[in-house]
Write a protein that holds these residues in place. Structure first.
Motif, short mmCIF file in Angstrom:
data_model
loop_
_atom_site.label_atom_id
_atom_site.label_comp_id
_atom_site.label_asym_id
_atom_site.label_seq_id
_atom_site.Cartn_x
_atom_site.Cartn_y
_atom_site.Cartn_z
N VAL A 118 0.82 -1.21 0.00
CA VAL A 118 0.00 0.00 0.00
C VAL A 118 0.86 1.27 0.00
CG1 VAL A 118 -1.75 1.32 1.30
CG2 VAL A 118 -1.88 -1.19 1.20
N VAL A 120 0.24 5.32 0.57
CA VAL A 120 -0.77 6.24 1.08
C VAL A 120 -0.49 7.67 0.63
CG1 VAL A 120 -1.84 7.24 3.15
CG2 VAL A 120 -1.24 4.81 3.11
N GLU A 143 -1.42 -0.86 -4.06
CA GLU A 143 -2.74 -0.24 -3.86
C GLU A 143 -2.51 1.22 -3.45
OE1 GLU A 143 -5.91 -0.04 -0.25
OE2 GLU A 143 -4.95 -1.98 -0.58
N ARG A 145 -3.89 4.23 -1.49
CA ARG A 145 -4.89 4.44 -0.44
C ARG A 145 -4.89 5.92 -0.05
NH1 ARG A 145 -4.11 0.97 4.99
NH2 ARG A 145 -4.61 -0.75 3.57
N TRP A 146 -6.09 6.53 -0.03
CA TRP A 146 -6.19 7.94 0.35
C TRP A 146 -6.31 8.05 1.87
CZ3 TRP A 146 -5.14 10.76 -3.73
CH2 TRP A 146 -5.53 10.33 -5.00
N CYS A 147 -5.69 9.06 2.44
CA CYS A 147 -5.83 9.27 3.89
C CYS A 147 -6.76 10.46 4.14
CB CYS A 147 -4.48 9.50 4.54
SG CYS A 147 -3.67 11.01 4.01
N VAL A 155 -5.03 5.98 8.69
CA VAL A 155 -5.14 4.83 7.77
C VAL A 155 -3.89 3.95 7.77
CG1 VAL A 155 -6.74 5.91 6.17
CG2 VAL A 155 -4.26 6.14 5.79
N VAL A 160 1.17 -0.83 4.88
CA VAL A 160 1.63 0.41 4.23
C VAL A 160 3.15 0.42 4.05
CG1 VAL A 160 1.75 2.93 4.43
CG2 VAL A 160 -0.35 1.71 5.10
#
Ligand SMILES: *Cc1c(COP(=O)(O)O)cnc(C)c1O
Length: 409
Positions: A118, A120, A143, A145-147, A155, A160
């Motif tokens: 991930v 972020v 992936e 991933r938005w925080c 998140v 991560v």
């Protein structure tokens, strides 16, 4: 806080940065509050660039790589940026655009956590940061991933690999706790990459004390390197040995002039280099950095906060609820700009420009005012708010010529 024009004049006379403005060539009659987008021209730059072109290039030709020091100019410029961000000399590389540098550092940082899937990113960040992160995620099969901008650490988990954040938000001027968020990421075993575009040269940053992993920043904003001047990158020395950036070009080779067939990365930050350095742009930047000689970051920060405090006090006093202040008032959370929300922010900015006050507009409804502490004065701030009050009072922002937006403002 004293807010008369006479008070502003006195504050300028007492400023520890008094006289620095004379190092810059600003047009008469212009109040320039857009140094967070393109820094002003330092007076030393035109002569330096003329000399590099006419003498070093025109006369010295190829020999200037050695005789004029072109070959290690990037390293010398990096050493001048290092103290502004709490980096050791020799640990800052300068050379590519911010976007390209972000790509190189993000790929390398993700590769340091090969078992994690991930990446972020913060959704309101400057678009290029998110575009680059999404490209990196696609390339490496991660992936994205938005925080939550209000709480980026929420998140984080053990999937991560890297948290990519911008220290000072370009739109709101809000500043993150660099050390605290770095520690939070390290707490789950993730790395952090910091974007310092809106920080470097205006707010103190100590990457070493924060134990950060990697950082990138541009040099044409508060460092005044000129349009498109090359970005810098810092990588914590503990990562240097394993740092594997994806654009493995000859300038990042341990022995570029041996012309080996195999790529062997150079030691240290030099492995961030890819190709031939932009010597003209680096020369302009090197000269621009003279304006920082002898000024510490604490003095710059104090001047910057004094300017934004005065701007906020005058906005409260003169404009009341006509605008909404979107920049945090707390010093610990404020960068070096103040952003105001207004439904006709575009027209407001255009009407101000017509009056000689240069700020800028960010879609959909934000007017930004940057306070580059080396050359913006308290008197500038006072005059800018005078003009802003006149624009709003006279409804100048509603003029038909401001109804259609230009692409670049
Ligand atoms: C200014 C800025 C950039 C600019 O990227 P370039 O590649 O230099 O155009 C990127 N990120 C942030 C956060 C910025 O403020």
């Amino acid at each position: 806080m004293p807010t008369s024009r006479a008070d502003a004049v006195t504050a300028d006379e007492r400023s520890p940065l008094r006289g620095r403005r004379d190092l810059f060539d600003l047009p008469d009659g212009v109040v320039y509050l857009d140094g967070n987008s393109l820094g002003a021209l330092p007076r030393s730059v035109p002569d330096r660039v003329r000399r590099v072109v006419a003498q070093e290039w025109g006369v010295g030709l190829i020999s200037s790589w050695n005789s004029a020091g072109w070959v290690d100019l990037a390293r010398r410029v990096g050493d001048r940026i290092a103290p502004l961000v709490g980096a050791a000399p020799g640990d800052v590389h300068v050379g590519d655009s911010t976007s390209v540098t972000l790509f190189k550092t993000l790929v390398a940082a993700c590769r340091l956590r090969p078992d994690r899937r991930v990446l972020v990113v913060e959704p309101t960040t400057f678009p290029t940061d998110a575009y680059v992160a999404s490209g990196v995620a696609r390339l490496l099969g991660l992936e994205l991933r938005w925080c939550d901008p209000a709480d980026p650490a929420a998140v984080l988990d053990e999937d991560v690999a890297v948290l990519s954040l911008t220290h000072v938000d370009f739109r709101t001027g809000a500043m993150y706790d660099l050390a605290g968020l770095t520690a939070a990421a390290h707490g789950v075993g993730a790395l952090v990459q910091w974007d310092l575009c809106h920080s470097t040269g205006a707010v103190p940053v100590d990457l070493t004390a924060a134990d950060a992993d990697a950082a990138v920043g541009c040099t044409y904003k508060y460092l005044n390197g000129g349009p498109g001047s090359p970005a810098f990158a810092w990588v914590h020395p503990r990562h240097h040995g394993a740092w594997d950036q994806p654009v493995t070009g000859w300038f990042g080779h341990a022995h570029p002039f041996e012309m080996d067939r195999e790529f062997t990365p150079a030691d240290g930050i030099t492995r961030m280099a890819s190709g031939t350095p932009p010597v003209l742009a680096l020369s302009a930047l090197d000269s621009a950095l003279d304006a920082f000689d002898g000024v510490g970051m604490p003095a710059l920060r104090e001047a910057s906060l004094s300017l934004s405090d005065l701007f906020l006090a005058l906005v409260d006093e003169r404009l009341g609820s006509a605008v909404e202040v979107v920049t945090p008032r707390e010093h610990a959370r404020r960068g070096s700009q103040v952003s105001l929300r207004h439904p006709d922010a575009y027209g407001v900015v255009q009407a101000l420009v017509a009056r000689g006050v240069v700020g800028d507009f960010r879609t959909p409804d934000v007017a930004r005012f940057g306070f580059a502490p080396l050359y913006v004065t308290h008197t500038d701030v006072h005059d800018a708010v005078d003009h802003l009050a006149a624009v709003l009072g006279g409804e100048e922002h509603r003029r038909p010529e401001y109804a259609v937006r230009n692409a670049v403002t």
